[in-house]
Design a protein around this motif. Structure first.
Motif, PDB file in Angstrom:
ATOM      1  N   ALA A   1     107.000 -49.839   2.665  1.00 44.94           N
ATOM      2  CA  ALA A   1     107.183 -49.821   1.203  1.00 44.94           C
ATOM      3  C   ALA A   1     106.959 -48.411   0.652  1.00 44.94           C
ATOM      4  O   ALA A   1     107.644 -47.976  -0.277  1.00 44.94           O
ATOM      5  CB  ALA A   1     106.226 -50.812   0.537  1.00 44.94           C
ATOM      6  N   LEU A   2     106.028 -47.677   1.274  1.00 43.23           N
ATOM      7  CA  LEU A   2     105.751 -46.310   0.817  1.00 43.23           C
ATOM      8  C   LEU A   2     106.880 -45.354   1.196  1.00 43.23           C
ATOM      9  O   LEU A   2     107.215 -44.438   0.449  1.00 43.23           O
ATOM     10  CB  LEU A   2     104.416 -45.814   1.400  1.00 43.23           C
ATOM     11  N   ILE A   3     107.477 -45.579   2.369  1.00 42.28           N
ATOM     12  CA  ILE A   3     108.617 -44.746   2.771  1.00 42.28           C
ATOM     13  C   ILE A   3     109.767 -44.979   1.789  1.00 42.28           C
ATOM     14  O   ILE A   3     110.411 -44.038   1.318  1.00 42.28           O
ATOM     15  CB  ILE A   3     109.058 -45.075   4.220  1.00 42.28           C
ATOM     16  N   GLU A   4     109.978 -46.248   1.451  1.00 42.39           N
ATOM     17  CA  GLU A   4     111.102 -46.591   0.572  1.00 42.39           C
ATOM     18  C   GLU A   4     110.913 -46.101  -0.858  1.00 42.39           C
ATOM     19  O   GLU A   4     111.870 -45.677  -1.511  1.00 42.39           O
ATOM     20  CB  GLU A   4     111.279 -48.114   0.552  1.00 42.39           C
ATOM     21  N   THR A   5     109.674 -46.149  -1.356  1.00 41.69           N
ATOM     22  CA  THR A   5     109.432 -45.806  -2.764  1.00 41.69           C
ATOM     23  C   THR A   5     109.011 -44.357  -2.952  1.00 41.69           C
ATOM     24  O   THR A   5     109.173 -43.802  -4.035  1.00 41.69           O
ATOM     25  CB  THR A   5     108.306 -46.684  -3.343  1.00 41.69           C
ATOM     26  N   GLY A   6     108.400 -43.762  -1.923  1.00 37.05           N
ATOM     27  CA  GLY A   6     107.846 -42.417  -2.086  1.00 37.05           C
ATOM     28  C   GLY A   6     106.582 -42.400  -2.932  1.00 37.05           C
ATOM     29  O   GLY A   6     106.219 -41.379  -3.522  1.00 37.05           O
TER      30      GLY A   6
ATOM     31  N   GLY B   1      88.006 -51.255  -4.860  1.00 35.41           N
ATOM     32  CA  GLY B   1      86.904 -50.288  -4.776  1.00 35.41           C
ATOM     33  C   GLY B   1      86.213 -50.248  -3.440  1.00 35.41           C
ATOM     34  O   GLY B   1      86.246 -49.238  -2.741  1.00 35.41           O
ATOM     35  N   GLY B   2      85.561 -51.354  -3.045  1.00 36.12           N
ATOM     36  CA  GLY B   2      84.783 -51.351  -1.811  1.00 36.12           C
ATOM     37  C   GLY B   2      85.615 -51.608  -0.575  1.00 36.12           C
ATOM     38  O   GLY B   2      86.780 -52.004  -0.660  1.00 36.12           O
ATOM     39  N   GLY B   3      85.004 -51.369   0.607  1.00 35.72           N
ATOM     40  CA  GLY B   3      85.688 -51.666   1.869  1.00 35.72           C
ATOM     41  C   GLY B   3      86.686 -50.596   2.267  1.00 35.72           C
ATOM     42  O   GLY B   3      86.573 -49.436   1.865  1.00 35.72           O
ATOM     43  N   LYS B   4      87.688 -50.996   3.045  1.00 33.79           N
ATOM     44  CA  LYS B   4      88.589 -50.044   3.705  1.00 33.79           C
ATOM     45  C   LYS B   4      89.918 -49.827   3.000  1.00 33.79           C
ATOM     46  O   LYS B   4      90.744 -49.037   3.457  1.00 33.79           O
ATOM     47  CB  LYS B   4      88.924 -50.567   5.114  1.00 33.79           C
ATOM     48  N   LEU B   5      90.178 -50.549   1.898  1.00 35.95           N
ATOM     49  CA  LEU B   5      91.539 -50.552   1.350  1.00 35.95           C
ATOM     50  C   LEU B   5      92.010 -49.161   0.916  1.00 35.95           C
ATOM     51  O   LEU B   5      93.135 -48.758   1.218  1.00 35.95           O
ATOM     52  CB  LEU B   5      91.652 -51.557   0.196  1.00 35.95           C
ATOM     53  N   ALA B   6      91.167 -48.405   0.215  1.00 32.96           N
ATOM     54  CA  ALA B   6      91.577 -47.064  -0.247  1.00 32.96           C
ATOM     55  C   ALA B   6      91.978 -46.211   0.954  1.00 32.96           C
ATOM     56  O   ALA B   6      92.982 -45.488   0.926  1.00 32.96           O
ATOM     57  CB  ALA B   6      90.445 -46.402  -1.033  1.00 32.96           C
ATOM     58  N   SER B   7      91.198 -46.328   2.028  1.00 34.27           N
ATOM     59  CA  SER B   7      91.472 -45.563   3.241  1.00 34.27           C
ATOM     60  C   SER B   7      92.791 -45.990   3.878  1.00 34.27           C
ATOM     61  O   SER B   7      93.592 -45.155   4.322  1.00 34.27           O
ATOM     62  CB  SER B   7      90.313 -45.781   4.220  1.00 34.27           C
ATOM     63  N   GLN B   8      93.025 -47.291   3.908  1.00 35.91           N
ATOM     64  CA  GLN B   8      94.278 -47.795   4.487  1.00 35.91           C
ATOM     65  C   GLN B   8      95.485 -47.292   3.686  1.00 35.91           C
ATOM     66  O   GLN B   8      96.524 -46.948   4.254  1.00 35.91           O
ATOM     67  CB  GLN B   8      94.263 -49.335   4.510  1.00 35.91           C
ATOM     68  N   ILE B   9      95.334 -47.246   2.372  1.00 37.22           N
ATOM     69  CA  ILE B   9      96.439 -46.766   1.524  1.00 37.22           C
ATOM     70  C   ILE B   9      96.730 -45.296   1.828  1.00 37.22           C
ATOM     71  O   ILE B   9      97.892 -44.901   2.017  1.00 37.22           O
ATOM     72  CB  ILE B   9      96.108 -46.973   0.024  1.00 37.22           C
ATOM     73  N   LEU B  10      95.676 -44.477   1.889  1.00 36.25           N
ATOM     74  CA  LEU B  10      95.880 -43.044   2.182  1.00 36.25           C
ATOM     75  C   LEU B  10      96.501 -42.854   3.567  1.00 36.25           C
ATOM     76  O   LEU B  10      97.382 -42.010   3.756  1.00 36.25           O
ATOM     77  CB  LEU B  10      94.546 -42.286   2.087  1.00 36.25           C
ATOM     78  N   THR B  11      96.045 -43.643   4.544  1.00 33.06           N
ATOM     79  CA  THR B  11      96.587 -43.543   5.904  1.00 33.06           C
ATOM     80  C   THR B  11      98.078 -43.883   5.917  1.00 33.06           C
ATOM     81  O   THR B  11      98.890 -43.168   6.512  1.00 33.06           O
ATOM     82  CB  THR B  11      95.817 -44.487   6.859  1.00 33.06           C
ATOM     83  N   ALA B  12      98.436 -44.969   5.227  1.00 31.71           N
ATOM     84  CA  ALA B  12      99.841 -45.373   5.177  1.00 31.71           C
ATOM     85  C   ALA B  12     100.685 -44.329   4.433  1.00 31.71           C
ATOM     86  O   ALA B  12     101.824 -44.046   4.818  1.00 31.71           O
ATOM     87  CB  ALA B  12      99.971 -46.745   4.518  1.00 31.71           C
ATOM     88  N   MET B  13     100.115 -43.711   3.385  1.00 30.88           N
ATOM     89  CA  MET B  13     100.826 -42.643   2.662  1.00 30.88           C
ATOM     90  C   MET B  13     101.078 -41.449   3.585  1.00 30.88           C
ATOM     91  O   MET B  13     102.139 -40.818   3.538  1.00 30.88           O
ATOM     92  CB  MET B  13     100.025 -42.188   1.436  1.00 30.88           C
ATOM     93  N   GLU B  14     100.077 -41.149   4.418  1.00 30.71           N
ATOM     94  CA  GLU B  14     100.204 -40.014   5.354  1.00 30.71           C
ATOM     95  C   GLU B  14     101.289 -40.296   6.404  1.00 30.71           C
ATOM     96  O   GLU B  14     102.127 -39.441   6.690  1.00 30.71           O
ATOM     97  CB  GLU B  14      98.843 -39.766   6.026  1.00 30.71           C
ATOM     98  N   VAL B  15     101.272 -41.509   6.944  1.00 27.51           N
ATOM     99  CA  VAL B  15     102.293 -41.876   7.937  1.00 27.51           C
ATOM    100  C   VAL B  15     103.680 -41.785   7.289  1.00 27.51           C
ATOM    101  O   VAL B  15     104.620 -41.231   7.877  1.00 27.51           O
ATOM    102  CB  VAL B  15     102.043 -43.307   8.482  1.00 27.51           C
TER     103      VAL B  15
END
Length: 379
Positions: free
Chosen positions: A237-242, A251-265
């Motif tokens: 979805a990030l590749i398609e939308t940019g 806020g808590g947990g791993k979600l923010a990190s997962q989003i940044l990782t997926a944005m980087e990929v």
């Protein structure tokens, strides 16, 4: 009207003993000054930001009720760890309710105030869980003809937060965005804004039911964080939308990190050349809520061009200034019944808001359960 009008007001008091006491007080309503109006409050939502002041982190499983009807009092224990954070409010009875709407029943002598007599207005400024509220004429917004108080009750917090997200995206040179807890009232508004304005929005939800809610209103990119394919779905979805900016209500947990990782990929998939420092595409996650109160975990697998910060409506509005705020407010007023429509599952009176059966529902803050208080219901 007669002078000395008094009305009920819902108040929250945290005692030094660690007891939280929520009750209704009969409060005198001041006479409107020259540039003020008196509003009979007829609709005010229970937002997460209100619950923070009303109950905060109190242990509501310890809640006990005494009295009944308008003389109900709720007492609950505040955990010791939370007491330290709340030193500033100890032994002060605080009024609750950020926003609302109602009818102007009395005005001061200025032309601006008199022009509002008998009008349905929406307002911001705290203490809305009250039967009557006196405010400066400039702090209320006259609702368009045919708009009820219930239509206009949630005109400020969610609509301006949602518009603040797309404005922040533009101002910081991103072209598409990501939102978590995306099926909330606010998330539905954000989808409608993005569809209307031609912005690509990636919605992160936690269940198939939430995905269905968004699909119904025309959302295109929906990913479920509970699915085993979540990271792949998000990356695609990030590749398609940019999208390179996210607003996170969890806020808590791993979600923010997962989003940044997926944005980087996603950034590396579309990059022309390899860089050992990671992509030079700037990636930003703004945490604006804390549905998960655990620490935010970042496993830095996303290069060095990123930021995680907090985002709050009030500082954002102070930054953009009165003229821009006026433009956003105007948009909200003209799209109140479409883009910015809120849906409530129950309307309660002030005393019904203190009914433990109701508290058990609205204090869960779950998607699809939104309560509206009518302080003058049955009164």
């Amino acid at each position: 009207m007669g002078d000395g009008k008094s009305g009920l007001q819902l108040r929250s008091l945290l005692k030094k003993s660690g007891e939280l006491e929520v009750s209704l007080l009969n409060m005198p309503t001041p006479e409107p000054a020259e540039d003020e109006v008196m509003v009979r409050v007829e609709a005010t939502p229970i937002n997460p930001s209100d619950l923070g002041l009303l109950f905060g982190p109190a242990d509501m499983s310890t809640a006990k009720v005494s009295g009944s009807g308008d003389s109900s009092v709720i007492v609950a224990k505040m955990p010791e760890a939370a007491m330290r954070m709340m030193a500033g409010r100890l032994d002060q009875s605080l009024p609750v309710g950020n926003e609302g709407a109602g009818t102007v029943i009395k005005t001061g002598s200025s032309d601006a105030a008199k022009a509002l007599m008998g009008k349905t207005v929406s307002m911001i400024g705290g203490a809305m869980y009250s039967q009557y509220r006196v405010l400066k004429a400039r702090d209320v917004m006259e609702l368009p003809p045919g708009t009820t108080a219930a239509d206009g009750a949630s005109w400020f917090v969610n609509p301006l937060t949602a518009l603040g997200m797309t404005e922040t995206m533009r101002r910081e040179n991103h072209k598409a965005l990501v939102h978590t807890a995306a099926a909330s009232n606010l998330g539905q508004m954000l989808n409608k804004i993005c569809i209307k304005d031609g912005i690509n929005l990636v919605n992160i939800v936690r269940s198939k039911e939430q995905a269905d809610v968004l699909r119904k209103i025309g959302a295109k990119y929906i990913v479920d964080s509970t699915s085993p394919a979540f990271l792949d779905d998000l990356t695609n979805a990030l590749i398609e939308t940019g999208a390179t900016i996210a607003f996170d209500a969890i806020g808590g947990g791993k979600l923010a990190s997962q989003i940044l990782t997926a944005m980087e990929v996603a950034a590396n998939r579309t990059a022309k050349e390899y860089s050992r420092y990671g992509s030079n595409v700037y990636k930003q996650v703004y945490i604006y809520g804390s549905l998960d109160t655990r620490p935010t975990e970042l496993t830095r697998a996303f290069g060095l061009t990123w930021g995680v910060g907090g985002w709050l409506l009030t500082p954002f509005l102070q930054k953009i200034g009165p003229a821009e705020i006026g433009r956003l407010r105007q948009r909200v007023a003209s799209e109140l019944k479409t883009t910015f429509a809120s849906h409530y599952t129950k309307v309660v009176s002030l005393s019904e808001a203190l009914d433990p059966a109701n508290i058990a529902i609205y204090n869960k803050r779950s998607t699809g359960e939104k309560f509206l208080i009518n302080p003058n219901k049955g009164g």
